[in-house]
Each structure stands twice: as structure tokens, then as C-alpha cells.
Design a protein around this motif. Structure first.
Motif, PDB file in Angstrom:
ATOM      1  N   ASP A  53       0.936  -1.332  -0.107  1.00  0.00           N
ATOM      2  CA  ASP A  53       0.110   0.077  -0.121  1.00  0.00           C
ATOM      3  C   ASP A  53       0.889   1.306  -0.062  1.00  0.00           C
ATOM      4  O   ASP A  53       0.377   2.327  -0.476  1.00  0.00           O
ATOM      5  N   SER A  54       2.206   1.293   0.615  1.00  0.00           N
ATOM      6  CA  SER A  54       2.992   2.583   0.695  1.00  0.00           C
ATOM      7  C   SER A  54       4.128   2.486  -0.050  1.00  0.00           C
ATOM      8  O   SER A  54       4.590   3.467  -0.329  1.00  0.00           O
ATOM      9  N   LYS A  55       4.566   1.398  -0.868  1.00  0.00           N
ATOM     10  CA  LYS A  55       5.724   1.209  -1.712  1.00  0.00           C
ATOM     11  C   LYS A  55       5.102   0.763  -3.058  1.00  0.00           C
ATOM     12  O   LYS A  55       5.238  -0.403  -3.038  1.00  0.00           O
ATOM     13  N   PRO A  56       4.803   1.612  -3.912  1.00  0.00           N
ATOM     14  CA  PRO A  56       4.405   0.931  -5.090  1.00  0.00           C
ATOM     15  C   PRO A  56       5.449   0.095  -5.988  1.00  0.00           C
ATOM     16  O   PRO A  56       4.918  -0.694  -6.987  1.00  0.00           O
ATOM     17  N   ASP A  57       6.624  -0.188  -5.574  1.00  0.00           N
ATOM     18  CA  ASP A  57       7.537  -0.743  -6.495  1.00  0.00           C
ATOM     19  C   ASP A  57       7.651  -2.051  -5.976  1.00  0.00           C
ATOM     20  O   ASP A  57       8.500  -2.912  -6.397  1.00  0.00           O
ATOM     21  N   ARG A  58       6.791  -2.501  -5.067  1.00  0.00           N
ATOM     22  CA  ARG A  58       6.912  -4.054  -4.461  1.00  0.00           C
ATOM     23  C   ARG A  58       5.770  -4.470  -4.194  1.00  0.00           C
ATOM     24  O   ARG A  58       4.760  -3.943  -3.767  1.00  0.00           O
ATOM     25  N   GLY A  59       5.936  -6.035  -3.882  1.00  0.00           N
ATOM     26  CA  GLY A  59       4.502  -6.435  -3.026  1.00  0.00           C
ATOM     27  C   GLY A  59       5.113  -7.636  -2.103  1.00  0.00           C
ATOM     28  O   GLY A  59       6.285  -7.870  -2.079  1.00  0.00           O
ATOM     29  N   TYR A  60       4.048  -8.240  -1.564  1.00  0.00           N
ATOM     30  CA  TYR A  60       4.408  -9.041  -0.668  1.00  0.00           C
ATOM     31  C   TYR A  60       3.810 -10.635  -1.084  1.00  0.00           C
ATOM     32  O   TYR A  60       2.798 -10.658  -1.203  1.00  0.00           O
ATOM     33  N   THR A  61       4.660 -11.626  -1.040  1.00  0.00           N
ATOM     34  CA  THR A  61       4.279 -12.851  -1.579  1.00  0.00           C
ATOM     35  C   THR A  61       4.715 -13.988  -0.422  1.00  0.00           C
ATOM     36  O   THR A  61       5.738 -14.016   0.087  1.00  0.00           O
ATOM     37  N   LYS A  62       3.661 -14.655  -0.054  1.00  0.00           N
ATOM     38  CA  LYS A  62       4.115 -15.985   0.969  1.00  0.00           C
ATOM     39  C   LYS A  62       3.926 -17.185   0.200  1.00  0.00           C
ATOM     40  O   LYS A  62       2.775 -17.602  -0.726  1.00  0.00           O
ATOM     41  N   ILE A  63       5.057 -17.866   0.131  1.00  0.00           N
ATOM     42  CA  ILE A  63       5.115 -19.401  -0.442  1.00  0.00           C
ATOM     43  C   ILE A  63       5.302 -20.487   0.587  1.00  0.00           C
ATOM     44  O   ILE A  63       6.251 -20.259   1.695  1.00  0.00           O
TER      45      ILE A  63
END
Length: 198
Positions: free
Chosen positions: A156-166
């Protein structure tokens, strides 16, 4: 066959098992592929956060752990008797030498990284969850990794990334799962800003 019942530390203080120098060959199933092996594989396009959709699965190649590799690693990093002392291991509940769970985890990460799945997009990780050692790893076991994306969400705060759970499973040549864990990854978004799907 190891003459002494306990593994000895390397004479030069350097553990050859830990070396990742470009000379390694994937021979007899007990070495990681070197760069020349990688060039023989079809090149995978770089993956980014957008490519890690929930439900997507991956599988790595395998690696066979020898008794020498197990004992050398344990001598330096996890010197419990059932990892380094053949006699004590036979008298233990395991009935013989078994691999350190930490070695299993590191082998799993190395096999995963070798497949070039997240090499372009990884921005680190805040940690691992639910690490479970389910069965002992024994000399001669060939390990590979099976992974499934559980969830992904854009930051939500950093448009260059995302969070992925594997979720990862480390599996032997007989299909037994010896270890599972969940990794929380930070992945870079595609530099073009598109929402591609592979």
C-alpha cells in the motif's frame, strides 16, 4: 567409508561443501549445477511480483547428500552427536547418521535459488514461518523442493514492490516430505509497471 567415527574439520579451515565457486559440477547427483549446466537449460524469463499468483507451483531439480557432506556441515554448524559421530548415531533413536535440519533448509534455498525463479525480483524477506522438520534426512537421500504460492498482495505504501507468501516442501526421492516451511518474500514489481501474467 569414513575411518574415524567422527568427522574431522577441514585441514585448511574451509568447508568444501559450502564453496559455491564456479568449478562445481552436478556429477553423481551430489553437486549443485554450475553455470555451464545453467546455460544448457531453457532460459526462464525474469519473474516479478505480478507472476506469483496464488496457486502457482514450482519444482526444483534434486541434490543427493552424502555422509561426508552431512558430517562436514554438522562439524562446523550443528555438532550434535547423531550428526557427526557414527557410533553415537547408531545408538540414538535415529539408528544412524542424519543430516542437520539447518543443512536441509540451506540446501532447499540453494536449490530454489539455482532455478532462477526469484533472482531478478527478490528484495529480501522479513522471515520464515512454520518451520517443521518432519523426517530425518539420511546419507544418500536426494532432495528437491516443491513450492506453492499461498498469497500475494501489493504494498500500500511502496508501489515498487509486493508481498508474497510461499509454502515450501523438501521432498526425497521416495516422495517423503522431510521438511516444510513458509517464507514471506518481498518481490519487486515489473519495471514496466504492467500487470502481466505468465
Amino acid at each position: 567409508m569414513i575411518a574415524d567415527r567422527r568427522a574431522k574439520p577441514p585441514a585448511n579451515g574451509v568447508n568444501p561443501w559450502l564453496s559455491l565457486r564456479p568449478g562445481f559440477r552436478y556429477t553423481a547427483g551430489n553437486r549443485f549445477p554450475d553455470q555451464s549446466d545453467e546455460r544448457k537449460k531453457p532460459k526462464m524469463d525474469a519473474l516479478y511480483f505480478e507472476d506469483f499468483m496464488p496457486g502457482r507451483r514450482f519444482r526444483t531439480r534434486g541434490m543427493t547428500l552424502t555422509e561426508a557432506q552431512i558430517m562436514e556441515f554438522a562439524w562446523q554448524w550443528d555438532p550434535q552427536p547423531f550428526h557427526i559421530d557414527a557410533e553415537a548415531a547408531r545408538a540414538s533413536q535415529f539408528g544412524g547418521i542424519i543430516g542437520s535440519g539447518f543443512q536441509t533448509l540451506l540446501v532447499a534455498f540453494r536449490l530454489w535459488f539455482q532455478e532462477n525463479i526469484m533472482n531478478e525480483c527478490s528484495m529480501g524477506s522479513p522471515g520464515l514461518d512454520e518451520i517443521r522438520w518432519l523426517l530425518p534426512v539420511r546419507p544418500g537421500d536426494t532432495l528437491h523442493v516443491e513450492a506453492e504460492v499461498m498469497e500475494s498482495r501489493a504494498s500500500d505504501s511502496k508501489p515498487d514492490r509486493g508481498y508474497t507468501k510461499i509454502k515450501y516442501a523438501v521432498v526425497t526421492q521416495t516422495g517423503d516430505t522431510v521438511m516444510t516451511y513458509v517464507a514471506n518474500h518481498i518481490f519487486a514489481r515489473h519495471p514496466a509497471g504492467d500487470d502481466r501474467r505468465i
